[in-house]
Design an enzyme around this catalytic site. Structure first.
Site, mmCIF file in Angstrom:
data_model
loop_
_atom_site.group_PDB
_atom_site.id
_atom_site.type_symbol
_atom_site.label_atom_id
_atom_site.label_comp_id
_atom_site.label_asym_id
_atom_site.label_seq_id
_atom_site.Cartn_x
_atom_site.Cartn_y
_atom_site.Cartn_z
ATOM 1 N N GLU B 60 0.820 -1.221 0.000
ATOM 2 C CA GLU B 60 0.000 0.000 0.000
ATOM 3 C C GLU B 60 0.853 1.270 0.000
ATOM 4 O O GLU B 60 0.518 2.254 -0.658
ATOM 5 C CB GLU B 60 -0.950 0.024 1.205
ATOM 6 N N HIS B 129 -10.426 -4.751 9.851
ATOM 7 C CA HIS B 129 -11.009 -4.542 8.523
ATOM 8 C C HIS B 129 -12.310 -3.753 8.573
ATOM 9 O O HIS B 129 -13.112 -3.819 7.648
ATOM 10 C CB HIS B 129 -11.259 -5.896 7.837
#
Lengths: 373, 324
Positions: B60, B129
């Site tokens: 990322e 998440h």
């Protein structure tokens, strides 16, 4: 397995031979005119005199914040940035004054930025660590160690996406080599075959921590490129001819084959990590610093070479010194006399859409505490 | 009018903008060959090829930074975070680079980059998440944040985000991906920064964003059906810029403000909304401002408790009734 490992590039292989390579004779250097060489030398001197002047201004309390001086490392920025063409881009970390001047930014705009003045290259909004000149393909000036390495990846990606023959020189210090962002970037540079040249300016100390105390890998920092299937090379950074010759090879590989390279350029900073580094002579010996200044200084070395080549003589050298000092003094006067930015500018240059008159379709508030008018 | 899913609406926005501007690139984990973890980018690789639809490694930091760097040269990357929770992995790139480069360069550079992906809890996947980072991102000058609540809004806001010359974060919702709304065939854009009154009412203003708007609408229906309370539902749509005038005017009309969001309460979006209401509609308030947000702990895994942790219509109705 071993066939897939990338080797050091040819230029270094030459160096491993018994006879030393004469980098002055590399094509990229042989083709330099006398004036080109004098300009390179002059710019090295200009960078040093500029930085010495910034140090004085800092000590006088005229400028604050951080001041990471580049003194001792000049051959790296000048050697590499002198190779930059129209489609080549440069991005670096916070020790950025040398790269900025090497790419043609003026002492005035740089000094004024350090003073936090409206006439600074970033209108007083960036400071020492954040010089930018996109018109000169200079994309900063970045304060977070390693944080610029993914951006460099993006500049190289942009060049490739636009199908241009160019490259990105992305600099970092040796301290950056243990940041995750750097390794993610190395992997993607090689995986996507991006035309980026990562350059580690290895001055031996990540702030006050020596290489031995920060890196587990015992070999050259650039060897880590092998883990990513990337070409690498090692350069003696006080020899500007060598810096140019080897960086040129990497840039040509990027431009013509769209391949990344990791270069490690050995260099040395005479000053502390920043001017505020009170321990600059504690984590290394005075003798070590003096040895560098006396025997390995990149400017003295280039001056000697140019004198031997008959390009420079004493009077020309003195003239260059005098002009560089005068230019640095003038930049200090310019910065000192320039105005601070107006209070209203504090919320300018945040959003493109705000600065360009609100687009008709834009509504709502975007700032929530604004200066009194 | 035809009805399409929230997922399809976003895909249509991407397709239209990919066709319109050759500099638009879709990039992220599994967006190309895998067709997208949530199938938002399904079929795009086939349609636009590998130069425009790009799979990244799980890095990322590197691909977010790459997008920001490329955007400085005029490429318009649209980055998918498989979950917006993963943007924390690249926070240095997002906060220090995307948000600050324009400012630190004195306005010489701009970063036309979009970060998009689902930013919601409620899917039984635990705390890592389930983050809703709209308040973190909106706290950072230089960034814009939109949280579409319907397919119609998602398409129009996504198109505006891609055309925007500043970094825009489009926070979607996996629970909404499969739901359908009316979306016209013809092209349209929704301006970033314009709130939308999703239901008009007279007794109470429920102010929400993202899926909390859907929750608020269900609660408003129940308040009308069972309690004779006529609630107005204001959908912020955009967190930064924030359409203060629309919700302040609504509160001036109804005299009551109930803030609903799936964000955590402390320093959450609701706190900013409440500030503006007290500052600009103080004399119009007939009751203290009330709030229903996520219950203040990391997102719990256990499903029945998770359903209670996030705002639901029952919690919103209860809060409305308590306001008197």
């Amino acid at each position: 397995m071993s066939t897939q490992r990338k080797k050091k590039t040819d230029s270094t292989a030459e160096k491993d031979n018994a006879s030393p390579v004469n980098y002055a004779q590399a094509d990229i250097n042989r083709n330099l005119s006398k004036d080109d060489k004098i300009k390179l030398y002059t710019d090295m001197v200009r960078v040093r005199r500029f930085e010495e002047r910034t140090l004085r201004a800092y000590q006088q309390g005229k400028i604050g914040g951080f001041l990471h001086l580049y003194i001792g490392q000049e051959a790296v920025a000048l050697g590499t940035c002198s190779l930059v063409g129209k489609h080549d881009h440069v991005i670096t970390a916070y020790r950025d004054h040398g790269h900025a001047l090497a790419l043609g930014m003026t002492m005035n705009e740089c000094m004024a930025e350090l003073y936090g003045k409206a006439t600074g290259c970033s209108k007083g909004k960036g400071g020492s660590m954040h010089f930018f000149a996109p018109d000169k393909n200079f994309w900063g000036g970045h304060g977070i160690v390693g944080g610029q390495t993914p951006l460099g990846l993006g500049l190289a990606y942009g060049v490739k996406f636009q199908e241009l023959k160019g490259s990105c020189l992305c600099f970092m210090g040796d301290g950056a080599i243990n940041q995750g962002a750097v390794h993610e970037s190395f992997n993607m540079a090689s995986l996507w075959q991006l035309p980026v040249i990562y350059i580690i300016e290895n001055n031996g100390y990540s702030m006050g921590t020596s290489l031995e105390r920060s890196s587990a890998h015992p070999g050259k920092l650039a060897e880590r490129a092998e883990g990513y299937g990337m070409d690498w090379d090692y350069i003696e950074g006080n020899d500007i001819y060598q810096v140019r010759a080897k960086t040129h090879i990497a840039m040509e590989r990027a431009r013509n084959e769209s391949k990344p390279t990791l270069l490690e350029i050995a260099t040395y900073r005479y000053r502390g990590h920043s001017v505020a580094d009170a321990n600059a002579e504690k984590y290394r010996t005075k003798e070590e610093i003096e040895d560098y200044k006396k025997n390995k200084d990149p400017i003295s070395r280039f001056q000697k070479q140019l004198m031997e080549e008959g390009v420079l003589d004493d009077s020309r050298t003195k003239e260059i010194e005098k002009l560089a000092k005068a230019e640095a003094d003038e930049s200090d006067r310019f910065a000192n006399e320039s105005p601070f930015p107006p209070m209203s500018s504090i919320i300018e240059d945040v959003y493109w859409s705000e600065d360009n008159g609100r687009q008709n379709d834009q509504q709502g508030r975007i700032f929530f505490e604004v200066p009194n008018s | 009018m035809r009805k399409i899913t929230y997922r399809q609406a976003i895909k249509e926005a991407l397709i239209e903008e990919l066709r319109r501007d050759p500099n638009v690139v879709i990039m992220g984990e599994e967006v190309a060959q895998y067709n997208g973890a949530y199938k938002v980018t399904e079929g795009l690789l086939e349609q636009f090829g590998a130069k425009r639809i790009v799979d990244t490694p799980i890095s990322e930091t590197a691909f977010s930074g790459l997008a920001i760097g490329a955007s400085m040269l005029g490429i318009r990357p649209v980055i998918e975070f498989m979950f917006f929770s993963f943007c924390y992995v690249s926070f240095d790139q997002v906060i220090n680079n995307a948000a600050n480069i324009r400012y630190m360069s004195g306005g010489l550079i701009n970063c036309p980059v979009v970060f998009r992906g689902p930013a919601n809890g409620g899917t039984n996947v635990g705390a890592t998440h389930s983050h809703t980072p709209e308040n973190f991102i909106a706290n950072t000058p230089g960034l814009k944040v939109v949280c579409p609540s319907t397919a119609y809004d998602a398409k129009g806001l996504m198109k505006s985000a891609i055309r925007d010359n500043d970094p825009v974060f489009v926070m979607e919702n996996t629970i909404l991906y499969g739901q359908e709304w009316e979306v016209p065939d013809e092209e349209y854009l929704i301006p970033i920064g314009k709130a939308d009154i999703k239901r008009t009412g007279t007794d109470l203003s429920i102010i929400a964003h993202g899926r909390a708007v859907i929750t608020a609408l269900a609660a408003a229906q129940e308040l009308a059906d069972k309690h004779g309370i006529n609630a107005e539902v204001v959908d912020l749509r955009s967190i930064r810029p924030l359409d203060v005038d629309t919700f302040v005017n609504s509160v001036k009309k109804t005299g009551r403000a109930l803030l609903v969001d799936e964000n955590k309460p402390f320093c959450g979006v609701g706190a900013q909304i409440a500030f503006h209401i007290q500052a600009e509609a103080f004399d119009f308030l007939d009751a203290p401002i009330a709030r229903v947000s996520a219950i203040d702990s990391p997102a719990i895994y256990s499903k029945p408790l998770e359903d209670e942790q996030l705002p639901n219509p029952r919690r919103v109705v209860e809060a409305a009734l308590k306001m008197g």
